[in-house]
Write a protein that holds these residues in place. Structure first.
Motif, PDB file in Angstrom:
ATOM      1  N   ARG A 186       0.828  -1.207   0.000  1.00  0.00           N
ATOM      2  CA  ARG A 186       0.000   0.000   0.000  1.00  0.00           C
ATOM      3  C   ARG A 186       0.865   1.261   0.000  1.00  0.00           C
ATOM      4  O   ARG A 186       2.084   1.197   0.148  1.00  0.00           O
ATOM      5  N   SER A 187       0.203   2.394  -0.133  1.00  0.00           N
ATOM      6  CA  SER A 187       0.901   3.675  -0.118  1.00  0.00           C
ATOM      7  C   SER A 187       1.528   3.926   1.250  1.00  0.00           C
ATOM      8  O   SER A 187       1.082   3.383   2.262  1.00  0.00           O
ATOM      9  N   ASP A 209       4.903   1.502  -6.424  1.00  0.00           N
ATOM     10  CA  ASP A 209       4.210   2.778  -6.618  1.00  0.00           C
ATOM     11  C   ASP A 209       3.126   3.029  -5.575  1.00  0.00           C
ATOM     12  O   ASP A 209       2.397   4.018  -5.643  1.00  0.00           O
ATOM     13  N   GLY A 210       2.994   2.101  -4.605  1.00  0.00           N
ATOM     14  CA  GLY A 210       2.054   2.306  -3.508  1.00  0.00           C
ATOM     15  C   GLY A 210       0.595   2.158  -3.876  1.00  0.00           C
ATOM     16  O   GLY A 210      -0.282   2.568  -3.114  1.00  0.00           O
ATOM     17  N   GLN A 211       0.306   1.528  -5.007  1.00  0.00           N
ATOM     18  CA  GLN A 211      -1.080   1.427  -5.479  1.00  0.00           C
ATOM     19  C   GLN A 211      -1.755   0.096  -5.150  1.00  0.00           C
ATOM     20  O   GLN A 211      -2.828  -0.191  -5.654  1.00  0.00           O
ATOM     21  N   ALA A 215      -1.308  -1.437  -8.685  1.00  0.00           N
ATOM     22  CA  ALA A 215       0.045  -1.092  -9.118  1.00  0.00           C
ATOM     23  C   ALA A 215       0.104  -1.189 -10.638  1.00  0.00           C
ATOM     24  O   ALA A 215      -0.409  -2.154 -11.231  1.00  0.00           O
ATOM     25  N   ALA A 216       0.710  -0.204 -11.271  1.00  0.00           N
ATOM     26  CA  ALA A 216       0.644  -0.076 -12.734  1.00  0.00           C
ATOM     27  C   ALA A 216       1.060  -1.340 -13.478  1.00  0.00           C
ATOM     28  O   ALA A 216       0.351  -1.810 -14.374  1.00  0.00           O
ATOM     29  N   VAL A 217       2.198  -1.912 -13.124  1.00  0.00           N
ATOM     30  CA  VAL A 217       2.681  -3.096 -13.841  1.00  0.00           C
ATOM     31  C   VAL A 217       1.797  -4.303 -13.538  1.00  0.00           C
ATOM     32  O   VAL A 217       1.541  -5.137 -14.416  1.00  0.00           O
TER      33      VAL A 217
END
Length: 265
Positions: A186-187, A209-211, A215-217
């Protein structure tokens, strides 16, 4: 607090949560691997949830092996209904479905952990690691065999798999093996992640990225359960092994085969 337990279900595992329980002490490593215990692993974390049936008649569909599974939030929104009778009915249906799965009742084939599979080309991306370095995947790994490893510090099965990844990295790194980890933490967990990485000898690059699950990937690869390993040939970009085919001793087997093939070229 949610207590999650991973149980063996054929070749898969399902997370069952029990709410309102006091926090028991964590089990020892010996107990985790004991074949006499029905509980394969028990961890406590508010982040870990249940993959519940999307409808009352659905059966629990485990992923391959033991994993942390992205929760279906629709189930929990349904469980927040103000009618106790409906809550009890839905929860009872879920428990019965889970128990029938444990008893060996026919279930759907275990679901893959991501949207990619062996033989496909790895999806390319550019991302920054926690130390500020830009990574171009898989282009930066020419001449190598690279493990794209989706994981998180809060994931018990990821922690259980980690020593095997570290051992494989230490054994094969000099022969051309690399690891690139993508953290689903997490963020605001960056400092804790860095400390965990240091404490556990994870000397390879980390993307964070804390998402969390977004997370983007991870989203690009369609990841919905972790640990989710994707072993890639850096020269061709082809996925050599994935999912449970790149976990434990299967990672070592696939890696050795890929490195041997490169050495013959």
């Amino acid at each position: 607090m949610v207590v999650n337990r991973w149980y063996p279900v054929s070749e898969g595992g399902a997370q069952i949560a029990e709410r309102g329980l006091s926090s028991p002490q964590r089990r020892s490593n010996a107990d985790l691997h004991s074949t006499r215990s029905p509980i394969v692993r028990e961890e406590l974390a508010a982040d870990w949830k249940v993959r519940a049936p999307s409808a009352v008649t659905d059966r629990v569909q485990p992923v391959n092996g033991f994993a942390c599974i992205q929760v279906d939030k629709n189930y929990f929104s349904t469980m927040k209904t103000s009618k106790p009778g409906i809550r009890f009915f839905l929860l009872s249906a879920f428990v019965l479905a889970a128990l029938s799965s444990f008893a060996g009742a026919p279930t759907a084939p275990p679901a893959p952990r991501s949207a990619v599979s062996v033989g496909q080309k790895a999806l390319s991306f550019h991302a920054k690691t926690v130390d500020g370095k830009m990574i171009s995947f898989p282009d930066d790994y020419k001449g190598k065999v690279v493990l794209l490893d989706f994981w998180a510090t809060w994931c018990g099965p990821c922690r259980a798999e980690l020593p095997k990844v570290v051992a494989a990295y230490n054994q094969y790194h000099d022969k051309g093996f690399e690891v690139l980890s993508v953290s689903l933490d997490r963020s605001k967990q960056g400092p804790a992640l860095l400390q965990f990485v240091k404490d556990n000898g994870m000397t390879w690059p980390q993307i964070y990225d804390g998402q969390y699950w977004k997370a983007a990937v991870a989203v690009q690869y369609g990841v919905h359960a972790i640990p989710c390993p994707v072993l890639v040939d850096g020269d061709t970009g082809t996925i050599i092994a994935a999912d449970t085919g790149a976990l434990g001793h299967k990672l070592t087997k696939a890696l050795q085969s890929a490195l041997d093939a490169k050495a013959k070229k």
